[in-house]
Design a protein around this motif. Structure first.
Motif, mmCIF file in Angstrom:
data_model
loop_
_atom_site.group_PDB
_atom_site.id
_atom_site.type_symbol
_atom_site.label_atom_id
_atom_site.label_comp_id
_atom_site.label_asym_id
_atom_site.label_seq_id
_atom_site.Cartn_x
_atom_site.Cartn_y
_atom_site.Cartn_z
ATOM 1 N N UNK A 28 0.825 -1.214 0.000
ATOM 2 C CA UNK A 28 0.000 0.000 0.000
ATOM 3 C C UNK A 28 0.861 1.266 0.000
ATOM 4 N N UNK A 29 1.980 1.216 0.717
ATOM 5 C CA UNK A 29 2.872 2.376 0.870
ATOM 6 C C UNK A 29 4.247 1.989 0.333
ATOM 7 N N UNK A 30 4.607 2.452 -0.840
ATOM 8 C CA UNK A 30 5.862 2.030 -1.493
ATOM 9 C C UNK A 30 7.113 2.249 -0.646
ATOM 10 N N UNK A 31 7.134 3.283 0.206
ATOM 11 C CA UNK A 31 8.323 3.577 1.011
ATOM 12 C C UNK A 31 8.236 3.036 2.429
ATOM 13 N N UNK A 32 7.286 2.157 2.678
ATOM 14 C CA UNK A 32 7.094 1.626 4.019
ATOM 15 C C UNK A 32 8.362 0.922 4.495
ATOM 16 N N UNK A 33 8.813 1.284 5.685
ATOM 17 C CA UNK A 33 10.020 0.700 6.233
ATOM 18 C C UNK A 33 11.290 1.389 5.780
ATOM 19 N N UNK A 34 11.167 2.296 4.812
ATOM 20 C CA UNK A 34 12.331 3.037 4.321
ATOM 21 C C UNK A 34 12.260 4.507 4.717
ATOM 22 N N UNK A 35 11.058 5.041 4.768
ATOM 23 C CA UNK A 35 10.831 6.449 5.081
ATOM 24 C C UNK A 35 9.665 6.550 6.060
ATOM 25 N N UNK A 36 9.654 7.569 6.872
ATOM 26 C CA UNK A 36 8.563 7.742 7.830
ATOM 27 C C UNK A 36 7.239 7.912 7.100
ATOM 28 N N UNK A 37 6.183 7.349 7.659
ATOM 29 C CA UNK A 37 4.843 7.462 7.091
ATOM 30 C C UNK A 37 4.133 8.669 7.688
ATOM 31 N N UNK A 38 3.510 9.476 6.834
ATOM 32 C CA UNK A 38 2.698 10.577 7.346
ATOM 33 C C UNK A 38 1.471 10.004 8.056
ATOM 34 N N UNK A 39 0.960 10.765 9.031
ATOM 35 C CA UNK A 39 -0.205 10.292 9.777
ATOM 36 C C UNK A 39 -1.388 10.041 8.860
ATOM 37 N N UNK A 40 -1.604 10.916 7.883
ATOM 38 C CA UNK A 40 -2.755 10.735 7.000
ATOM 39 C C UNK A 40 -2.579 9.505 6.110
ATOM 40 N N UNK A 41 -1.324 9.121 5.813
ATOM 41 C CA UNK A 41 -1.096 7.907 5.035
ATOM 42 C C UNK A 41 -1.427 6.665 5.858
ATOM 43 N N UNK A 42 -1.072 6.692 7.141
ATOM 44 C CA UNK A 42 -1.414 5.576 8.019
ATOM 45 C C UNK A 42 -2.927 5.445 8.147
ATOM 46 N N UNK A 43 -3.607 6.591 8.282
ATOM 47 C CA UNK A 43 -5.075 6.562 8.324
ATOM 48 C C UNK A 43 -5.641 5.947 7.042
ATOM 49 N N UNK A 44 -5.051 6.305 5.904
ATOM 50 C CA UNK A 44 -5.519 5.765 4.631
ATOM 51 C C UNK A 44 -5.327 4.252 4.577
ATOM 52 N N UNK A 45 -4.196 3.776 5.115
ATOM 53 C CA UNK A 45 -3.970 2.331 5.112
ATOM 54 C C UNK A 45 -4.990 1.616 5.986
ATOM 55 N N UNK A 46 -5.260 2.164 7.168
ATOM 56 C CA UNK A 46 -6.254 1.529 8.027
ATOM 57 C C UNK A 46 -7.652 1.604 7.413
ATOM 58 N N UNK A 47 -7.947 2.674 6.695
ATOM 59 C CA UNK A 47 -9.235 2.759 5.987
ATOM 60 C C UNK A 47 -9.333 1.652 4.946
#
Length: 816
Positions: A28-47
């Protein structure tokens, strides 16, 4: 029949198909584990998870000051999720907090995991996404077994504002490549950092006190669920190996064996998982279970198995090279957390029967006096108790008010002795015999018992002393008529009043004067007590007269509306006093409207600054200009008459120090706290001194040299314990008061300060020592034996006059 079988098969396959649409965080997040996730991106993943899976539900439980959502996600089987509210009520019913129970629904374990209460400890929120994915992932059959008897509540980010501040900064300064070297800027976070929330508060220490909106909303929800297990997911310095339970000493005496047993078995299980990966870890070091306002202790005193998990990572940026030559990456950090958290859920699910039994036994036994020494706590009627009552409400603690009189004996918090006293109508009564009895007893216990003096944090929190109340702890229950609330007398003011009187006796008084001044209403304050018929205006009492405010339309209604929240206000029909202190005389002076400047920025202690800012902005809602210390040269000092220096190392230049001295001499007021006082100690222009005389200074220096010589043959092993002889992690100190000074108005006959460091100053000459530590002072909590002797006859708050200006020295921050 064939059609029915086909339909069932289709629905089953369709269910698998819809579950299979779940993407992993890295998908879902191409940079997951490489770069910090924005809060709104985390919300989008949980959505995305909520949309694609029937095993997860979402609830927004509040908003931050910066209008970001506070979210929790419930993860369990579809059947459990369909019965969430009834499961919640059944859980509360079992411990006496609800009368709604459904026998058809079996017992379910509730496990709550909170992530990233410190925004710059961002691996917590990152790991929450992996944890959620593994719980929902259709191919992970093991986690589905756990969810049959368990409701998992995930709070992916307790501090969205702080996390967003840190994420914005780290993203802005990040390049395509990581920079593992220590000197790169991604390892040098800028002030105030992402650790704190909007008001620069440490939310990790706010669980019991709930000064911040995030804490208030979260704990209101927490107390509606009362989980059996709670884990708070943190990070610490990047060189530190992973920490998980069991916790370190000191452990509070109210902690049950079942809680300790689960800590131990959980620790063994996580250790086994980490051993397989060759990951380093430690247990039973540094992080204790004592101070009641943490994310591990607050749940613990509410019957849960509370715990802290700590991953090395603060200051690591995206990747850092460790002392052993290995590299620590974002992926490493979130992976360690996810492994530990999933092990918590697994262990809890496997031990659900023991956990439910232990939790219910804890909460049932919490009603018994045997848990602690005291059964009843009595706070004498006082306007300041309004704030204490608000705290009790936030924590779900039951209370009542005396409706009759009775003589009894109780432990007096101030004298530290058993005294005979009278309970009178409207005194506040808190009984230990209630569902949250342990939490009640922990918050009100007069003597905190440390079984190890190497404590991580504050060691005393006596609520009567903190709120300035006369309080008593009684060993027995009181058979006394009580009532739910104090009847508020309706004030029938006449159509025409001469003046309004607003007592200066609690925090609401400060908010009232703030509102009056902002509305252009002139206010006077009494230097000494004045009597007007049956109205007594106390020292510091506020007066709003029609004579001072002739242009106000409908004076009575305008002022009356602004002061309605102060239930004990009154009115005067004449300015003629009984004791020769008339309203127009020298006893009543006009309050000059403060024009406040608060300094922020590098060198200023973030949390101490935040406490001042929050008090001004949220509590009394008074306008305050905040300027970074780097911009001192751009300030027009004619716009301000009050400068606040929160704790910090300001390093003012010689030119600025002279400019400040001239500004003070012309009428400026400085309020300086803790380390900020060093700006005034180092110059002969001010009265502030660490030592009363050169002889005293020489004596102290000689004693230090002698101690240094004696230490040459001491063993290394006990070095840390020797250091604490001069330390104070957080203790309450008794102070004497010059009650005649305006700074002390409303405080009563004595004052108890919270002291969190060893800074001290001798009693000042050519200044007013308004609040000071007396020779034979009482203390509460741990103070090193050497420091304890040195604190006697030192100043806590002092006022120095300089020509037309004033300096107020505050050794301890009164807002924390």
């Amino acid at each position: 029949m064939k059609k029915s079988i086909f339909l069932i098969s289709f629905l089953f396959l369709y269910g698998l198909y819809t579950q299979a649409q779940i993407k992993s965080p890295s998908e879902f997040l191409p940079n997951y584990g490489k770069q910090i996730t924005f809060h709104h991106q985390a919300e989008a993943y949980f959505s995305h998870l909520v949309k694609e899976s029937s095993l997860i539900k979402h609830q927004v439980y509040g908003q931050t000051n910066e209008e970001r959502n506070l979210n929790v996600y419930f993860v369990s089987t579809p059947e459990n999720l369909a019965n969430l509210d009834q499961i919640r009520n059944n859980n509360l019913s079992a411990i006496g907090l609800s009368n709604q129970q459904n026998q058809k629904i079996g017992d379910k374990l509730i496990v709550w995991i909170s992530f990233s209460v410190h925004g710059n400890e961002y691996a917590g929120m990152e790991s929450a996404m992996t944890v959620a994915y593994e719980l929902l992932n259709p191919s992970n059959k093991e986690t589905k077994e756990w969810l049959k008897n368990t409701i998992v509540i995930l709070d992916p980010c307790e501090n969205p504002d702080g996390q967003s501040r840190y994420a914005n900064w780290l993203r802005e300064i990040s390049g395509k490549k990581t920079h593992p070297g220590l000197s790169d800027r991604e390892h040098m976070e800028v002030w105030p950092g992402g650790r704190y929330n909007h008001y620069v508060f440490d939310l990790n220490r706010d669980w019991a006190w709930q000064t911040q909106v995030e804490s208030q909303k979260r704990i209101a929800l927490y107390n509606q669920w009362m989980p059996q297990v709670h884990a708070d997911i943190h990070e610490m310095g990047y060189e530190s190996p992973y920490f998980f339970p069991p916790s370190a000493e000191p452990l509070h005496e109210f902690i049950d064996q079942y809680q300790k047993d689960f800590h131990f078995s959980l620790g063994k299980n996580i250790a086994a998982k980490f051993d397989k990966e060759n990951w380093l870890y430690n247990t039973r070091e540094r992080f204790d279970l004592f101070y009641p306002s943490y994310g591990d202790t607050y749940p613990t005193y509410n019957g849960a198995v509370g715990m802290t998990l700590e991953q090395g990572g603060i200051g690591a940026g995206r990747e850092i090279k460790l002392a052993n030559g290995t590299h620590l990456t974002t992926k490493d950090r979130l992976t360690h957390h996810a492994k530990a958290v999933l092990t918590i859920i697994e262990t809890a699910s496997n031990q659900s029967d023991q956990l439910l039994k232990g939790f219910r036994g804890f909460m049932t036994n919490s009603r018994k006096k045997a848990k602690g020494v005291y059964a009843t706590y009595v706070m004498k009627n006082n306007p300041k108790s309004e704030q204490l009552v608000e705290l009790l409400k936030k924590n779900g603690i039951e209370y009542s008010y005396a409706n009759a009189s009775q003589k009894t004996i109780g432990y007096n918090y101030k004298t530290k002795k058993d005294n005979t006293f009278s309970i009178e109508p409207n005194d506040l009564i808190i009984k230990a015999d209630q569902p949250r009895g342990v939490m009640t007893q922990v918050l009100f216990e007069p003597n905190q018992k440390l079984n190890d003096s190497l404590s991580y944090d504050i060691t005393a929190w006596d609520l009567p002393l903190a709120y300035g109340l006369e309080g008593y702890a009684l060993k027995n229950s009181v058979a006394l008529s009580t009532k739910a609330a104090i009847e508020k007398k309706q004030l029938n003011a006449p159509e025409k009043v001469y003046a309004f009187h607003i007592p200066w006796n609690n925090r609401t008084s400060a908010k009232i004067v703030s509102q009056l001044l902002q509305n252009g209403i002139k206010v006077r304050t009494a230097a000494q007590k004045a009597v007007f018929g049956d109205v007594i205006v106390e020292s510091g009492g506020l007066i709003v007269s029609k004579g001072d405010n002739p242009t106000i339309t409908n004076f009575e209604k305008t002022v009356g509306d602004l002061i309605q929240s102060k239930a004990d206000y009154n009115y005067l029909t004449s300015g003629f006093s009984v004791n020769a202190r008339d309203l127009g005389g020298e006893n009543f002076s006009l309050i000059k409207m403060p024009k406040i400047l608060l300094l922020s920025g590098k060198g200023v202690n973030p949390t101490e600054f935040g406490a001042v800012w929050h008090y001004l902005d949220e509590v009394i809602q008074y306008p305050t200009s905040i300027v970074d210390v780097s911009n001192l040269g751009r300030i027009d000092w004619s716009e301000y008459n009050t400068l606040i220096l929160a704790d910090g190392n300001y390093n003012f230049s010689e030119d600025f120090s002279k400019q400040l001295e001239n500004w003070i001499a012309k009428g400026g007021k400085v309020i300086a706290m803790n380390e900020a006082l060093s700006q005034f100690e180092k110059t002969e222009s001010y009265a502030l001194r660490e030592f009363a005389s050169d002889e005293e200074k020489t004596k102290s220096e000689n004693a230090a040299k002698e101690k240094e010589l004696k230490s040459r043959l001491l063993d290394y092993h006990n070095h840390e314990r020797r250091l604490i002889s001069s330390s104070i992690p957080g203790a309450i100190i008794e102070n004497s008061i010059d009650a005649s000074h305006p700074l002390a108005f409303g405080l009563g006959s004595n004052y108890f300060s919270l002291k969190t460091d060893a800074r001290k100053y001798s009693l000042l000459t050519n200044a007013s020592n308004v609040i000071y530590v007396p020779k034979n002072y009482r203390s509460y909590g741990f103070i090193g034996h050497e420091l304890k002797k040195q604190l006697a006859e030192t100043v806590t708050f002092a006022v120095e006059k300089k020509n037309k200006g004033t300096l107020i020295y505050m050794i301890d921050n009164p807002y924390v």
